[in-house]
Structures are given as structure tokens and as C-alpha cells.
Design an enzyme around this catalytic site. Structure first.
Site, short mmCIF file in Angstrom:
data_model
loop_
_atom_site.label_atom_id
_atom_site.label_comp_id
_atom_site.label_asym_id
_atom_site.label_seq_id
_atom_site.Cartn_x
_atom_site.Cartn_y
_atom_site.Cartn_z
N ASN A 22 -6.16 2.67 -12.85
CA ASN A 22 -5.40 1.67 -12.35
C ASN A 22 -3.76 2.45 -12.55
O ASN A 22 -3.37 2.97 -13.18
CB ASN A 22 -5.14 0.48 -13.15
CG ASN A 22 -4.15 -0.66 -12.70
OD1 ASN A 22 -4.17 -0.87 -11.44
ND2 ASN A 22 -3.42 -0.98 -13.70
N GLY B 74 0.96 -1.17 0.06
CA GLY B 74 0.11 0.08 -0.07
C GLY B 74 0.85 1.29 -0.05
O GLY B 74 0.38 2.37 0.41
N LEU C 47 -10.89 -8.43 -12.24
CA LEU C 47 -11.90 -7.94 -11.85
C LEU C 47 -13.10 -8.33 -12.45
O LEU C 47 -13.34 -8.72 -13.50
CB LEU C 47 -11.88 -6.47 -12.36
CG LEU C 47 -10.85 -5.50 -11.45
CD1 LEU C 47 -10.71 -4.39 -12.21
CD2 LEU C 47 -11.17 -5.37 -10.20
N ASP D 30 -4.71 -3.96 -18.64
CA ASP D 30 -4.01 -2.87 -18.92
C ASP D 30 -4.10 -2.21 -20.13
O ASP D 30 -3.43 -1.82 -20.84
CB ASP D 30 -2.39 -3.31 -18.80
CG ASP D 30 -2.14 -3.78 -17.50
OD1 ASP D 30 -2.65 -3.27 -16.56
OD2 ASP D 30 -1.21 -4.45 -17.26
N GLU E 106 -12.42 -3.42 -20.24
CA GLU E 106 -12.71 -5.11 -20.12
C GLU E 106 -11.15 -5.76 -20.10
O GLU E 106 -10.98 -6.87 -19.79
CB GLU E 106 -13.72 -5.43 -20.77
CG GLU E 106 -14.97 -5.33 -20.49
CD GLU E 106 -15.39 -3.91 -20.78
OE1 GLU E 106 -14.61 -3.04 -21.26
OE2 GLU E 106 -16.63 -3.54 -20.40
N HIS F 52 0.12 1.29 -13.14
CA HIS F 52 0.85 0.05 -13.66
C HIS F 52 2.54 0.37 -13.89
O HIS F 52 2.80 1.67 -14.34
CB HIS F 52 0.35 -0.52 -15.08
CG HIS F 52 1.13 -1.58 -15.57
ND1 HIS F 52 0.97 -2.87 -15.12
CD2 HIS F 52 2.23 -1.58 -16.38
CE1 HIS F 52 1.76 -3.66 -15.79
NE2 HIS F 52 2.75 -2.91 -16.52
N ALA G 280 8.03 7.93 -10.07
CA ALA G 280 6.95 8.00 -10.99
C ALA G 280 5.55 7.48 -10.30
O ALA G 280 4.65 8.45 -10.15
CB ALA G 280 6.84 7.13 -12.19
N GLU G 281 5.47 6.50 -9.74
CA GLU G 281 4.04 5.94 -9.04
C GLU G 281 3.59 6.86 -8.24
O GLU G 281 2.11 7.39 -8.29
CB GLU G 281 4.07 4.53 -8.76
CG GLU G 281 4.49 3.69 -9.65
CD GLU G 281 4.35 2.01 -9.18
OE1 GLU G 281 3.50 1.68 -8.53
OE2 GLU G 281 5.33 1.41 -9.49
#
Ligand code: GRF
Length: 207
Positions: free
Chosen positions: A108, A12, A94, A151, A148, A110, A180-181
Site C-alpha cells: 500500500n 489513479g 479489506l 497502515d 490485518e 500512504h 515521494a509517492e
């Protein structure tokens, strides 16, 4: 106020970056109203509790049928009435109904520059191992809307990160997170919360 639910499976750190950004005013007009994990012992749940945010675990192991888990997961998300669902290291396939219900309202993060090093099986250290195995000079991270596919949804934000000589997958993973993230995910939420993002014809636009 944009109501945000964050879905997690692990440590997390991305969740933490979002919580810190809300606290520090780097994300405005948004509040994290709930955290959902599929793993009972995910440290992300502790991070949520420490921040006083309702956290629930919906584990596939508690259900004999996948369909029951899918229903419980959707019910858990719905229970928070979110405007935005953020997948921050949520390692679960999912349910289609969840994807459809939150179309253009689910993002999301990635840890690569999509469309490189993404899709089925590309998660965790594997992404960074493959980047190194190919001898890439740059990698990075991507925030995208969820559709659907795997990524494959509209790309919202990307940031490049340098690959350095002698990097191990662990070292590279850490750099991608730090450079980055942890920046992109809060920025994406802030843009959405302030009405600066539109999704049209399969593309995300920053207004
Ligand atoms: C991150 O690398 C994220 O990009 C990926 O899963 C990882 C989650 O890490 N989807 P953390 O749980 O946020 O620390």
C-alpha cells in the site's frame, strides 16, 4: 514476469506512475495485468483502459450483503492470478481473507511518514491537514506491506518531503505525490519484481 494487480478508488495518479514506469523500463520484470476499482466512475479505470489493461469495477453497492462484496472482490483479484497486489488509493476496508491470501504479496502507498498521520480516518486531504495543523517541517510517503491492521504492516520504502510556509493541504498533497509517492511506488514494485525484497519476522528487508 511479476503479475501485478493495482486496486484503486480515485484519480489513479499513482497507477499512472506505475504504468509509465513499466513503459519507460524503470520497472523491469513486471507487468500490470489488471486494475480493480470499487467506484464505477474512478478516472483510474479510464487510465487502465487507455493503457490497454483489463479493468473491472467491484462496487459494494451492487451487493446487499458485505460478505457477498468481499467474496466478489477476492474473486476479482484471484481472477488475475497476481503475484503482487498494489493498493494505490484503494479506499475500502479489506476483507480479512483477501489480506490473508496475499500476505507479504500486497503493498500500500500512504501519504505520510508512518507511524505519523496514519490509521483509521487518515486518508485523502485529512492527512495533509493534520500535518499542517501540527506545524510539521517534514512529511512524506510510505510504501508498506499490508497486514490485518490499518497502515501497520512492514515498511518497505519511505521518503521525506519538505513542508513549506504557506502550504495549503492541496499544495502539500501535490508535493507529496510528485516528490515521494510517484517515485516510491514504482521503485517498490521494481525491487519486488527483481527479487530484492524479503519479509521476515514482521520486517521488510531490501536485499
Ligand atoms: C494517494 O495520496 C495515496 O497515497 C493514497 O490515496 C491517494 C491516491 O491518489 N493512498 P491517486 O488515485 O493515485 O491519484
Amino acid at each position: 514476469m511479476l503479475r501485478v494487480v493495482v486496486m484503486v478508488s480515485g484519480g489513479g495518479t499513482n497507477l499512472q506512475a506505475v504504468l509509465d514506469a513499466v513503459r519507460d523500463g524503470k520497472i523491469t520484470n513486471a507487468e500490470v495485468v489488471g486494475v480493480i476499482s470499487n467506484k464505477p466512475n474512478a478516472y483510474a479505470l479510464t487510465r487502465a483502459e487507455n493503457a490497454g489493461i483489463p479493468a473491472v469495477c467491484v462496487s459494494p453497492k451492487s451487493y446487499s450483503e458485505r460478505e457477498q462484496f468481499n467474496e466478489a472482490l477476492l474473486a476479482a483479484v484471484d481472477s488475475f492470478s497476481p503475484d503482487l497486489v498494489v493498493l494505490a488509493g484503494f479506499l475500502v476496508i479489506l476483507p480479512e481473507l483477501l489480506i490473508r491470501s496475499y500476505k507479504n504479496r500486497m503493498i500500500n502507498i500512504h501519504p505520510s511518514l508512518i507511524p505519523s498521520f496514519c490509521g483509521k480516518g487518515f486518508y485523502g486531504l485529512k492527512v495533509h491537514e493534520e500535518v499542517l495543523a501540527r506545524g510539521c517541517r517534514v512529511t512524506g510517503a510510505t510504501v508498506h506491506f499490508v497486514d490485518e491492521g490499518c497502515d501497520s504492516g512492514p515498511i518497505l520504502l519511505q521518503k521525506a518531503v519538505e513542508v513549506r510556509q504557506g502550504d495549503t493541504p492541496e499544495v502539500l498533497q501535490r508535493r507529496v505525490m510528485e516528490e515521494a509517492e510517484w517515485q516510491l511506488l514504482p521503485r517498490a514494485i521494481d525491487l519486488i519484481a527483481n527479487g530484492k525484497v524479503a519479509v521476515k519476522d514482521g520486517f521488510a528487508q531490501i536485499l
